[in-house]
Design an enzyme around this catalytic site. Sequence first.
Site, PDB file in Angstrom:
ATOM      1  N   HIS A 183      -6.926  -3.991  11.197  1.00 20.01           N
ATOM      2  CA  HIS A 183      -5.899  -4.509  10.285  1.00 20.01           C
ATOM      3  C   HIS A 183      -4.482  -4.417  10.846  1.00 20.01           C
ATOM      4  O   HIS A 183      -3.934  -5.423  11.244  1.00 20.01           O
ATOM      5  CB  HIS A 183      -5.997  -3.835   8.926  1.00 20.01           C
ATOM      6  CG  HIS A 183      -5.119  -4.471   7.900  1.00 20.01           C
ATOM      7  ND1 HIS A 183      -5.320  -5.775   7.494  1.00 20.01           N
ATOM      8  CD2 HIS A 183      -4.050  -4.010   7.230  1.00 20.01           C
ATOM      9  CE1 HIS A 183      -4.386  -6.074   6.606  1.00 20.01           C
ATOM     10  NE2 HIS A 183      -3.602  -5.039   6.433  1.00 20.01           N
ATOM     11  N   HIS A 207       0.816  -1.218   0.000  1.00 20.33           N
ATOM     12  CA  HIS A 207       0.000   0.000   0.000  1.00 20.33           C
ATOM     13  C   HIS A 207       0.848   1.266   0.000  1.00 20.33           C
ATOM     14  O   HIS A 207       0.344   2.341  -0.240  1.00 20.33           O
ATOM     15  CB  HIS A 207      -0.951   0.007   1.195  1.00 20.33           C
ATOM     16  CG  HIS A 207      -2.011  -1.039   1.087  1.00 20.33           C
ATOM     17  ND1 HIS A 207      -3.289  -0.766   0.689  1.00 20.33           N
ATOM     18  CD2 HIS A 207      -1.963  -2.376   1.281  1.00 20.33           C
ATOM     19  CE1 HIS A 207      -3.999  -1.888   0.647  1.00 20.33           C
ATOM     20  NE2 HIS A 207      -3.220  -2.880   1.008  1.00 20.33           N
ATOM     21  N   GLU A 261     -11.823  -3.399   0.030  1.00 25.16           N
ATOM     22  CA  GLU A 261     -10.980  -4.551  -0.290  1.00 25.16           C
ATOM     23  C   GLU A 261     -11.852  -5.801  -0.232  1.00 25.16           C
ATOM     24  O   GLU A 261     -12.923  -5.799   0.379  1.00 25.16           O
ATOM     25  CB  GLU A 261      -9.829  -4.655   0.717  1.00 25.16           C
ATOM     26  CG  GLU A 261     -10.303  -4.909   2.137  1.00 25.16           C
ATOM     27  CD  GLU A 261      -9.592  -6.071   2.788  1.00 25.16           C
ATOM     28  OE1 GLU A 261      -9.167  -6.965   2.058  1.00 25.16           O
ATOM     29  OE2 GLU A 261      -9.477  -6.052   4.033  1.00 25.16           O
TER      30      GLU A 261
END
Lengths: 600, 816
Positions: A157, A73, A203
């Site tokens: 996350h 990312h 996502e």
Amino acid sequence: MPEIRVTPLGAGQDVGRSCILVSIAGKNVMLDCGMHMGFNDDRRFPDFSYITQNGRLTDFLDCVIISHFHLDHCGALPYFSEMVGYDGPIYMTPPTQAICPILLEDYRKIAVDKKGEANFFTSQMIKDCMKKVVAVHLHQTVQVDDELEIKAYYAGHVLGAAMFQIKVGSESVVYTGDYNMTPDRHLGAAWIDRCRPNLLITESTYATTIRDSKRCRERDFLKKVHETVERGGKVLIPVFALGRAQELCILLETFWERMNLKAPIYFSTGLTEKANHYYKLFITWTNQKIRKTFVQRNMFEFKHIKAFDRAFADNPGPMVVFATPGMLHAGQSLQIFRKWAGNEKNMVIMPGYCVQGTVGHKILSGQRKLEMEGRQVLEVKMQVEYMSFSAHADAKGIMQLIGQAEPEHVLLVHGEAKKMEFLKQKIEQEFRVNCYMPANGETVTLPTSPSIPVGISLGLLKREMAQGLLPDAKKPRLLQGTLIMKDSNFRLVSSEQALKELGLAEHQLRFTCRVHLHDARKEQETVMRVYSHLKSILKDHCVQHLPDGSVTVESILIQAAAHSEDPGTKVLLVSWTYQDEELGSYLTSLLKKGLPQAPS
Amino acid sequence: MTPLTSCRMKHLTDTSHGVRNKCLQLLGNLGSLEKSGTKDTEGLATRDVQKIIGDYFSDQDPRVRTAAIKAMLQLHERGLKLQQTIYNQACKLLSDDYEQVRSAAVQLIWVVSQLYPESIVPIPSSNEEIRLVDDAFGKICHMVSDGSWVVRVQAAKLLGSMEQVSSHFLEQTLDKKLMSDLRRKRTAHERAKELYSSGEFSSGRKWGDDAPKEEIDTGAVNLIESGACGAFVHGLEDEMYEVRIAAVEALCMLAQSSPSFAEKCLDFLVDMFNDEIEEVRLQSIHTMRKISNNITLREDQLDTVLAVLEDSSRDIREALHELLCCTNVSTKEGIHLALVELLKNLTKYPTDRDSIWKCLKFLGSRHPTLVLPLVPELLSTHPFFDTAEPDMDDPAYIAVLVLIFNAAKTCPTMPALFSDHTFRHYAYLRDSLSHLVPALRLPGRKLVSSAVSPNIMPHEDPSQQFLQQSLERVYSLQHLDPQGTQELLEFTIRDLQRLGELQSELAGVADFSATYLQCQLLLIKALQEKLWNVAAPLYLKQSDLASAAAKQIMEETYKMEFMYSGVENKQVVIIHHMRLQAKALQLIVTARTTRGVDPLFGMCEKFLQEVDFFQRCFIADLPHLQDSFVDKLLDLMPRLMTSKPAEVVKILQTMLRQSTFLHLPLPEQIHKASATIIEPAGESDNPLRFTSGLVVALDVDATLEHVQDPQSTVKIQVLYPDGQAQMIHPKPADFRNPGPGRHRLITQVYLSHTAWTEPCQVEVRLLLAYNSNARIPKSPWIEGGEVSPQVETSIEGTIPFSKPVKVYIMPKPARR
């Protein structure tokens, strides 16, 4: 027609190299700027020439947003900003800002020092790049310019992962980055308010999986590790340096402490120590438990976990080693794997997702003989276990987030095409919203109908309020005023005020209409019949019969005259001002239908 | 009412949310189901209150919406039956944007589901119909994954009380329909169970059986089940521990009402034992204990449960011991495992000794057949060789013996496996730890104590009868000669005390009656003193006995009033009556022994006030007190008020002698409050040394039985050798409540003193504080204004109710 355009440069029907371009109300935003694990050539970075062939990117992009510090990312960030050229703002959360350069430096070292790549970004470039970063705190709204604003939400996350809402006027897009809907040992669950964006870019790594309870997973994991260690075997756990690694460390640390185990646990890279430091600092980004207990003991101060040295790999006896990178595609984890693969007592536990083409993916799909560099063949005798510890939302979690945010459209990225297809179908079926899954370089265009705010003058509003009861959501109400468009803002004011402001004289506009009625009777009688008819129908309005032989309904005037040619037909003259247009046209249509037959 | 209603109607349409809010609150508090006045000019009146409130469910302001729902709930609380039509409206509110609205809506749905559980509602987008309670259950389950944790807590809590829900809906809550790459996967729990049942569990090689099985139809997979799917799975792994605790509580309540659900939720509960927050772990252990009658633990589950024994928190370990007391274990390996873990626990935390022994006692008596094959191994006996005799003082060895002896009670073949020293140890333990070691029939030996042996245990009836008879005998013999009465009372008191010792269930009643008789006896004795016949000034000494008796009676009456739980009003009257008599006695004695009239004036007045107060408090009970002291006293009251003190004393004296003995009615359930200090044990010869002027913390651990509201009544007293006494109020958090009527006090007492030359003992004991105001029933006219009698009679004091424990301490002078 206003529209939102979305083009993934990476992560479109794919995992890795996340990079999504969004154009919203004339603003261009780049979401994430990652590298791809599966490639070592130019394909590892997004193709920025899509934005412009020559020249710097600053002119074409209003801002760049990085959702979290994983390399897929943020890995291309120095390349993008320094080598291609971008000077605008880069937004990320404070933990990401702190940890990102460590990972980039590590990535650079592996690429340049180990693989000897030339034309790679340098340490200085990473530093320069990080100077362009602006920190965004959770739930803080940042004005990028006059119109564009962004806001960060907690995403779980990894430490500092965030979801971003990008808003221009009334149009908005939410980009989730990677997120997790179930809390774990050190992070909380993602949360978003019901912001109803036009588009939700989510996502979809685990689009087709509904995961088991995390407690079972944890127990399974501990049991596997424990058994192998008791057997005298070695356990290799390939992880990304940050994220799952800390989660599993906490898990093993507490287990070791509880069971009083002696086998050593090692953590492979020095960079983790640096990063662990940040984990200790950013306590507010962790979960309830760690936040509550850190005063007594910071959970990230591990007692049983020591730094790994390359020489330890050949030590006899059981041990547990966390090694990077997580997909066994390079680096230390691959080296250790090669050393230990031959012994069936050993075990490798893959705690997360593996991109196609990596060694991790190969062994997970059951391959027992691997071709390594230099035509060597490695036979894998050790046990291979897979345990989904990656902190991505599963299908149910994705649906839950969509339910929370209530978007108008959904766009899937960061997942495999086949799986996305399934989820897309589900989303469309259950939420009745459109769902898109563009491939890399493919543009999705969404028409939007942005609402335009109009200011209303207080006098007008109060006058309207005084007229009737409370506004009722189910009934439309007519309100008369004048819309003034001036300096790109809109105002609704009463007509008198508008005339005054604009210095215009008032003009009366009157509609007149003739309605022919077949009625042989005298005019007066016709008028009486019209009067009684209207009186019976329009109960809410004031219907009057004036002495001069005309009928008024509110301010509408109705007069009757005999037809000049046909005495059997009467002509009704209906006249109303522009303000009474609604009632007037209703009245004419009513009269056109004719009068009811007199009972006589 | 009508003008109020119409006034409210007007304001309901106010533009300010605050006004609407308050109006709805008023409606909720005042509104009734009847149509409010049909002649109302507003035209709104024909609609009933519920309709009006219901209209505000769609108000534009969330605060008003919340207020509307709350008003509706308020109506329900006031006993109005809500209409079923509200259900659909409330369901719409579940998707409101504001958490307080959703939270209130969940409550409303729950209320309606309890009112109309069996109504049938259609499922939207299909033509099926289900029961309303099931539908509501599904909806509330869905709210367990709401975005706001307040709503989640609310939803999880309410789930627990929906017992009417159908079993298949209930079981769905534990099922999350696993799916891996579009293939169905079995949950780890299912796999564990299968591995276990196929006997492959121990091999541990096939763990990774994650492989997806059958391909599922993509169309059939519904990702957000509108139903109850996985609600508890979500709730139990929620981020906020508040939600997790609520979910565990709900699980507990549902499992108690459904044994099959209990079996299913076991895995989840066991998993909760590893939660990261202690409160959650504790809660889940308690929950498990509550449902343990319905379940049997598998070995793998037991494993997880036992792992928690290593927890560093004492509460958790003790809760777990309690759990093990009532757990069913299925295999002998399980028992062995439990024993090994408990012993490990014992070595790690020696303070858990009593708790562990008790736990093993129950474990043994519950599983005699499983213990039997383990005996040789546990006692380490050998068929040919004599093994060394284990150390008798080893707590671990005692623990093993407790397990075995309790199992042997119902397993007659077991003693054959014992070696000689085991029998000797048995005899020793039977004496020293009789509450843990039962009486056994041992071959070749006579029963140790036939009286307490379970077979010859006297039934409850005879002893009850005995108690009744002896009391009746006392009450009937009122006019015997004083000598005979005294003797009879003495014998009866002795009998009752002995009975209380033998029969624990009658101990409360027996002690209570004995104390009362004791008071009576003291009174009679005091009145028979010679002192009364002789001229006052001569017998100063003799009066000691009488005044001591008066004082003791007072003390005993306070004990009777405050140390027993379950004392009813009719007993309180008698106790107060007795106290009044004691006060009269005191007055007489003082009158006899003091010269001068001045002090007597005050005392007389005070006494008369008390009589007055007695009359006011117990006016309803006076008819029962025919012929008694107070009855006569009240008859003469007008005379007493005007007489001189000397005369009053004279009257009192004759009345005391003439008054009859009041019959004390026995209360249904009565228990004496008692306390035992477990720690400090008071055996140590090593003084606790500390520097004078500084403090030393002394750990105090005590069990309290039948103490009501211990947080405010129980105090700790420390008596120093110099007579200095220190009173300590433990914190409310130091009290734990392991079971009904039982409390546990674990706290620290800070001691400090100036330097001593020798180590010396301080006494630590528990006191029960009382306040006589708390008990006295308030008649309505006492409350109004008249404060003075109340103030005088509010007597605060303390009663010691545990044996004092001596602690050896040594404050050293500070070093310079």
